[in-house]
Write a protein that holds these residues in place. Structure first.
Motif, mmCIF file in Angstrom:
data_model
loop_
_atom_site.group_PDB
_atom_site.id
_atom_site.type_symbol
_atom_site.label_atom_id
_atom_site.label_comp_id
_atom_site.label_asym_id
_atom_site.label_seq_id
_atom_site.Cartn_x
_atom_site.Cartn_y
_atom_site.Cartn_z
ATOM 1 N N UNK A 15 -7.300 -7.099 -14.392
ATOM 2 C CA UNK A 15 -7.327 -8.508 -13.992
ATOM 3 C C UNK A 15 -7.240 -8.707 -12.486
ATOM 4 N N UNK A 16 -6.422 -7.892 -11.814
ATOM 5 C CA UNK A 16 -6.111 -8.141 -10.409
ATOM 6 C C UNK A 16 -6.946 -7.344 -9.413
ATOM 7 N N UNK A 17 -7.624 -6.306 -9.878
ATOM 8 C CA UNK A 17 -8.498 -5.555 -8.979
ATOM 9 C C UNK A 17 -7.778 -5.049 -7.745
ATOM 10 N N UNK A 18 -8.329 -5.373 -6.568
ATOM 11 C CA UNK A 18 -7.779 -4.871 -5.307
ATOM 12 C C UNK A 18 -6.430 -5.474 -4.951
ATOM 13 N N UNK A 19 -6.014 -6.502 -5.662
ATOM 14 C CA UNK A 19 -4.692 -7.076 -5.379
ATOM 15 C C UNK A 19 -3.570 -6.138 -5.829
ATOM 16 N N UNK A 20 -3.879 -5.227 -6.744
ATOM 17 C CA UNK A 20 -2.902 -4.241 -7.197
ATOM 18 C C UNK A 20 -2.974 -3.030 -6.287
ATOM 19 N N UNK A 21 -1.896 -2.790 -5.545
ATOM 20 C CA UNK A 21 -1.829 -1.679 -4.594
ATOM 21 C C UNK A 21 -0.969 -0.567 -5.182
ATOM 22 N N UNK A 22 -1.575 0.596 -5.449
ATOM 23 C CA UNK A 22 -0.859 1.716 -6.051
ATOM 24 C C UNK A 22 -0.969 2.939 -5.146
ATOM 25 N N UNK A 23 0.141 3.591 -4.903
ATOM 26 C CA UNK A 23 0.143 4.776 -4.043
ATOM 27 C C UNK A 23 1.339 5.655 -4.384
ATOM 28 N N UNK A 24 1.263 6.985 -4.137
ATOM 29 C CA UNK A 24 2.419 7.866 -4.349
ATOM 30 C C UNK A 24 3.591 7.403 -3.483
ATOM 31 N N UNK A 25 4.790 7.664 -3.960
ATOM 32 C CA UNK A 25 5.991 7.205 -3.262
ATOM 33 C C UNK A 25 7.054 8.291 -3.336
ATOM 34 N N UNK A 26 7.769 8.507 -2.257
ATOM 35 C CA UNK A 26 8.791 9.551 -2.218
ATOM 36 C C UNK A 26 10.090 9.036 -2.845
ATOM 37 N N UNK A 27 10.062 8.902 -4.163
ATOM 38 C CA UNK A 27 11.223 8.445 -4.921
ATOM 39 C C UNK A 27 11.269 9.201 -6.249
ATOM 40 N N UNK A 28 12.479 9.393 -6.760
ATOM 41 C CA UNK A 28 12.666 10.085 -8.029
ATOM 42 C C UNK A 28 13.557 9.261 -8.954
#
Length: 556
Positions: A296-309
């Protein structure tokens, strides 16, 4: 942060390394230590006349005193109000903050040269302000949850001060003159400038803190040196920030007003975003909506690796988790693949070690049981529990604590169900608490098992592993291991190479695998919704240290 070397280097060699954007330990790209301050990302499109933004920050902060907090929500606000010796650019690289340059001949004595900058009340920012602030972190009277941070950074006398064996004024920090700060370490720490990015080592204005005490963080009292001032704080409603005209780089700041919301419910966060009430969501999007949001949101959804556990920590001071066999059994029996891929399902990766594999200087550790079948893991878990006295005739009963949030609840329900399915004789009581109460319960060991999340304070494995050292102020499981402590101590030996350091970190992960003070579940991704008219947001920062000063609002 809770949710979430080389041989001695000669001065000329270190400055050359910094000039070419390298850390002394050979880490990733860095901005030159003496380079210019961060500039906002070049924007496409015409700016809106009204430069205001609404951001969901995920929780009501427990405090806005940088020396009395430990969480991601608190850092999200304080990053806008205060600037440390170093800071980060939009891509997460360490760049000059209040220090426009720094140097060290041996990675033990560090000299930071401060830029001309003012506090929001017009006072000059001085080296003594930083010396006062660093002493305040370690002073037992402050009771900072990050008291151990400067001890981990090997700042001279930090541990003795924390232990009450030395006075705060003996800390290895000294203002040489108003613009020159010298910090002396007991061991060489090549990544020390990277550590100075963190919230806990940001400065406070000594005059204001001493005059107002705990009331200094109230609107109208707060004095900062960052891009924004604290205008309003309505508890459990909103925090409003306004542009600080005394900020040293105000000329390159665009947004005039920012409203930060404490929405802890991911579905509510999304609903308000869709209704146009939020311009930038929190990173904790609802798992059950994630796939539909992608469509639904296309480019509005920003996903990236994150240094968290994400992990489940076990209180090693209380039964049943004072027994390492019980801890290891539960770690083996947890079906991470189902939990991460079927229940969470936002692209997270299953965690077989504490440190995210994307961390600079990490040499991945893979436990032997990673290759075992589900049946093998369960059989070994039952064997260990039988040795600890648990079985069909004596069930294993414990409480699992998590902070109020639908995603954490769903994960806890799934984890308890998976443990019950695998072992049969396990009874788990789920308990949720609001953020501030939950933090206090963990810090005071009022739990048996608790949902935990840790995000890197700086991009290096020690940012994770140090939290499990004996006596560390963030070691809520109260795990102790002389072998583990010794391995981490060796990483900062003067003759330790980066390759040797990576090997030592890997060995430390192997010790944790045997002792299992926590069952690691997954390594995070950053996933948030950002309106198309918000320019300057970067997905390249693995620590997600977003700054409003790098953003702007386009006409829409």
């Amino acid at each position: 942060m809770s949710t979430s070397g080389k041989h001695p280097v000669k001065t000329s060699a270190l400055l050359l390394a910094l000039a070419f954007g390298l850390t002394a330990c050979g880490g990733g790209d860095k901005a030159p230590a003496g380079g210019n301050e961060a500039k906002p990302t070049a924007q496409a499109g015409e700016l809106a006349e009204k430069q205001e933004i609404v951001i969901n920050n995920g929780a009501e902060p427990e405090s806005l005193d940088p020396h009395k907090v430990s969480g991601v929500p608190e850092s999200g606000i304080l990053r806008q109000l205060l600037v440390g010796l170093t800071t980060t650019d939009a891509d997460g690289n360490t760049i000059p903050g209040m220090a426009e340059k720094w140097e060290s001949a041996d990675n033990k004595t560090w000299t930071f040269h401060l830029r001309d900058a003012k506090w929001s009340n017009g006072d000059p920012v001085t080296a003594e302000d930083f010396a006062y602030s660093l002493r305040r972190v370690t002073d037992p009277a402050t009771a900072s949850p990050y008291a151990s941070y400067l001890a981990d950074a090997k700042v001279a006398n930090a541990q003795a001060i924390i232990d009450g064996k030395a006075k705060p004024d003996t800390l290895g920090v000294k203002a040489i003159d108003p613009k020159t700060l010298e910090i002396t370490l007991s061991e060489p720490v090549p990544y020390f400038p990277d550590m100075m990015v963190h919230t806990s080592v940001k400065p406070v204005n000594p005059k204001v803190v001493q005059e107002l005490g705990d009331k200094w963080t109230a609107p109208g009292n707060f004095v900062g040196n960052g891009a924004y001032n604290l205008k309003e704080w309505a508890v459990n409603s909103q925090i409003v920030l306004e542009r600080n005209k005394n900020y040293y780089d105000d000329a390159h700041t665009t947004i005039n007003k920012a409203t930060l919301l404490p929405i802890s419910s991911p579905p509510t966060d999304v609903a308000r975003y869709k209704a146009g009430e939020v311009d930038m969501s929190y990173t904790d999007l609802p798992s059950e909506q994630f796939q539909s949001l992608k469509q639904e949101m296309g480019d509005q959804l920003k996903v990236a690796p994150m240094l968290c556990t994400y992990y489940y920590e076990m209180n090693t001071t209380k039964a049943p988790f004072d027994n390492p066999k019980v801890r290891r059994a539960l770690a083996l029996a947890l079906d991470r693949d189902t939990l991460v891929n079927k229940v969470i399902g936002r692209g997270e990766t299953v965690a077989y070690q504490y440190t995210p594999n994307a961390t600079q200087g990490d040499k991945p550790f893979e436990p032997e049981w990673k290759s075992w079948s589900k049946e093998q893991r369960i059989a070994e878990a039952k064997k260990l529990l039988a040795e600890a006295g648990y079985g069909d005739g004596k069930p294993l009963n414990f409480e699992l604590l998590y902070n109020t949030n639908e995603n954490h609840k769903n994960a806890a329900v799934a984890a308890s169900s998976l443990w019950k399915e695998a072992l049969g004789f396990v009874n788990i009581t789920l308990t949720n608490q609001e953020w501030k109460t939950y933090l206090d319960s963990r810090r005071t060991q009022k739990f048996q098992m608790a949902r935990g999340g840790w995000c890197a304070d700086y991009n290096e494995p020690s940012s994770f592993l140090n939290t499990l050292k004996s006596g560390n102020s963030n070691n809520h499981a109260k795990y102790t291991s002389a072998q583990f402590d010794s391995l981490l101590d060796k990483t900062l030996h003067p003759d330790t190479t980066p390759e040797q350091r990576a090997d030592l970190y890997q060995q430390a992960e192997a010790v944790l695998d045997v002792d299992q003070p926590q069952a690691n579940v997954y390594h995070y991704v950053s996933a948030r919704l950002v309106k198309p008219y918000v320019a300057g947001y970067s997905v390249k920062d693995p620590m997600d240290n977003w700054q409003i000063k790098n953003l702007s609002v386009l006409k829409h």
